[in-house]
Design a protein around this motif. Sequence first.
Motif, PDB file in Angstrom:
ATOM      1  N   THR A  89     -35.765  82.685 -33.966  1.00  0.00           N
ATOM      2  CA  THR A  89     -35.624  81.319 -33.468  1.00  0.00           C
ATOM      3  C   THR A  89     -35.587  80.312 -34.609  1.00  0.00           C
ATOM      4  O   THR A  89     -36.475  80.291 -35.472  1.00  0.00           O
ATOM      5  N   TYR A  90     -34.563  79.488 -34.598  1.00  0.00           N
ATOM      6  CA  TYR A  90     -34.374  78.405 -35.572  1.00  0.00           C
ATOM      7  C   TYR A  90     -34.883  77.100 -34.972  1.00  0.00           C
ATOM      8  O   TYR A  90     -34.761  76.866 -33.770  1.00  0.00           O
ATOM      9  N   LYS A  91     -35.433  76.246 -35.827  1.00  0.00           N
ATOM     10  CA  LYS A  91     -35.790  74.881 -35.424  1.00  0.00           C
ATOM     11  C   LYS A  91     -34.927  73.915 -36.217  1.00  0.00           C
ATOM     12  O   LYS A  91     -34.931  73.936 -37.451  1.00  0.00           O
ATOM     13  N   MET A  92     -34.181  73.071 -35.497  1.00  0.00           N
ATOM     14  CA  MET A  92     -33.302  72.087 -36.124  1.00  0.00           C
ATOM     15  C   MET A  92     -33.847  70.711 -35.798  1.00  0.00           C
ATOM     16  O   MET A  92     -34.091  70.403 -34.629  1.00  0.00           O
ATOM     17  N   MET A  93     -34.046  69.905 -36.815  1.00  0.00           N
ATOM     18  CA  MET A  93     -34.762  68.640 -36.601  1.00  0.00           C
ATOM     19  C   MET A  93     -34.207  67.495 -37.429  1.00  0.00           C
ATOM     20  O   MET A  93     -33.656  67.698 -38.515  1.00  0.00           O
ATOM     21  N   VAL A  94     -34.360  66.299 -36.877  1.00  0.00           N
ATOM     22  CA  VAL A  94     -34.043  65.060 -37.585  1.00  0.00           C
ATOM     23  C   VAL A  94     -35.321  64.233 -37.612  1.00  0.00           C
ATOM     24  O   VAL A  94     -35.873  63.892 -36.565  1.00  0.00           O
ATOM     25  N   LEU A  95     -35.797  63.938 -38.800  1.00  0.00           N
ATOM     26  CA  LEU A  95     -37.023  63.159 -38.971  1.00  0.00           C
ATOM     27  C   LEU A  95     -36.670  61.731 -39.357  1.00  0.00           C
ATOM     28  O   LEU A  95     -35.825  61.499 -40.227  1.00  0.00           O
ATOM     29  N   ASN A  96     -37.324  60.787 -38.719  1.00  0.00           N
ATOM     30  CA  ASN A  96     -37.129  59.372 -39.017  1.00  0.00           C
ATOM     31  C   ASN A  96     -38.479  58.782 -39.361  1.00  0.00           C
ATOM     32  O   ASN A  96     -39.269  58.439 -38.485  1.00  0.00           O
ATOM     33  N   GLN A  97     -38.766  58.684 -40.648  1.00  0.00           N
ATOM     34  CA  GLN A  97     -40.058  58.183 -41.101  1.00  0.00           C
ATOM     35  C   GLN A  97     -39.841  56.998 -42.036  1.00  0.00           C
ATOM     36  O   GLN A  97     -39.013  57.055 -42.952  1.00  0.00           O
ATOM     37  N   GLY A  98     -40.570  55.946 -41.775  1.00  0.00           N
ATOM     38  CA  GLY A  98     -40.426  54.778 -42.627  1.00  0.00           C
ATOM     39  C   GLY A  98     -41.430  53.706 -42.266  1.00  0.00           C
ATOM     40  O   GLY A  98     -42.242  53.858 -41.348  1.00  0.00           O
ATOM     41  N   VAL A  99     -41.390  52.618 -43.013  1.00  0.00           N
ATOM     42  CA  VAL A  99     -42.323  51.512 -42.827  1.00  0.00           C
ATOM     43  C   VAL A  99     -41.533  50.215 -42.692  1.00  0.00           C
ATOM     44  O   VAL A  99     -40.567  49.984 -43.432  1.00  0.00           O
ATOM     45  N   PHE A 100     -41.929  49.392 -41.723  1.00  0.00           N
ATOM     46  CA  PHE A 100     -41.329  48.077 -41.514  1.00  0.00           C
ATOM     47  C   PHE A 100     -42.404  47.026 -41.743  1.00  0.00           C
ATOM     48  O   PHE A 100     -43.542  47.190 -41.297  1.00  0.00           O
ATOM     49  N   ALA A 101     -42.042  45.942 -42.425  1.00  0.00           N
ATOM     50  CA  ALA A 101     -43.024  44.891 -42.701  1.00  0.00           C
ATOM     51  C   ALA A 101     -42.388  43.519 -42.503  1.00  0.00           C
ATOM     52  O   ALA A 101     -41.217  43.296 -42.850  1.00  0.00           O
ATOM     53  N   ASN A 102     -43.160  42.611 -41.935  1.00  0.00           N
ATOM     54  CA  ASN A 102     -42.812  41.193 -41.846  1.00  0.00           C
ATOM     55  C   ASN A 102     -43.913  40.405 -42.537  1.00  0.00           C
ATOM     56  O   ASN A 102     -45.102  40.704 -42.343  1.00  0.00           O
ATOM     57  N   TYR A 103     -43.543  39.425 -43.344  1.00  0.00           N
ATOM     58  CA  TYR A 103     -44.547  38.625 -44.028  1.00  0.00           C
ATOM     59  C   TYR A 103     -43.939  37.283 -44.458  1.00  0.00           C
ATOM     60  O   TYR A 103     -42.716  37.071 -44.337  1.00  0.00           O
TER      61      TYR A 103
END
Length: 269
Positions: free
Chosen positions: A98-112
Amino acid sequence: MNNYLKLALLASAITLGSVGAQAHRQWLLPSATVLSGTDAWVTVDGAVSNDLFYFEHFPLELDGLSVLAPDGKAAAVQNQAKGRYRSTFDVKLDQPGTYKMMVLNQGVFANYKLDGQNKRWRGKAEQVATEIPANATDVKISETQGRIEIFVTSGKPSSDTFKPTGIGLEMVPVTHPNNLMAGEKATFRMVLDGQPAAGLPIEIVPGGIRYRDKLNDFKATTDESGTFTVTWPGPGMYWMNASIEDSKSKIKDAKRRAAYTTTVEVLPQ
């Protein structure tokens, strides 16, 4: 619909894993989930759309794409392309299991605010300390951990690829995701940072929304061990999504939004 509203809806779907009746849903769709033979290939489409699984809005960004082979090593992605409404890629299944195929979306958003002016910033967690000025005020930071994945089996199913990474929201199958049958119960477990995600709502939507009047979605909720069960009402492709917001970001005073999405195939008995 104007361009600003389109972008706003897309951002909401990506950040929060929105699951309303008219929400834009992110998904991966394999050409097959179970294959056999020594020269097996799978083509995977990725998109963001209202109708599952129909291409009518945006292609899914594949910047965070990776494929885990049955032996735990990275598998090669071939023929990756991006069109107007969908992205696509191929994987040769040259190992049994069994294969696992994935798309990861990791990040940081900031308002200042800086010198009275509103500022926005997007980047990685490790950049926050150096990219946001020390004299910034009204700082609001949110961290996103999104995961979209599918499972595809060549020959005999295996489970080594089910091991969680301990980062964000993940699904650990109890029932093998490539062995799902209409009318039968399947069990899955959700973990957050490797620990049971208790009380987590799961939304499940069958594909083919375009060709029916009702969404026909249904929900499940994880128990104290992070486990939930689904009895499949019929065969077809199903989209499952969960999301959570908490304050467990490693970034000081930041909110964390974690989301998980998968597509599974349910076969007739």
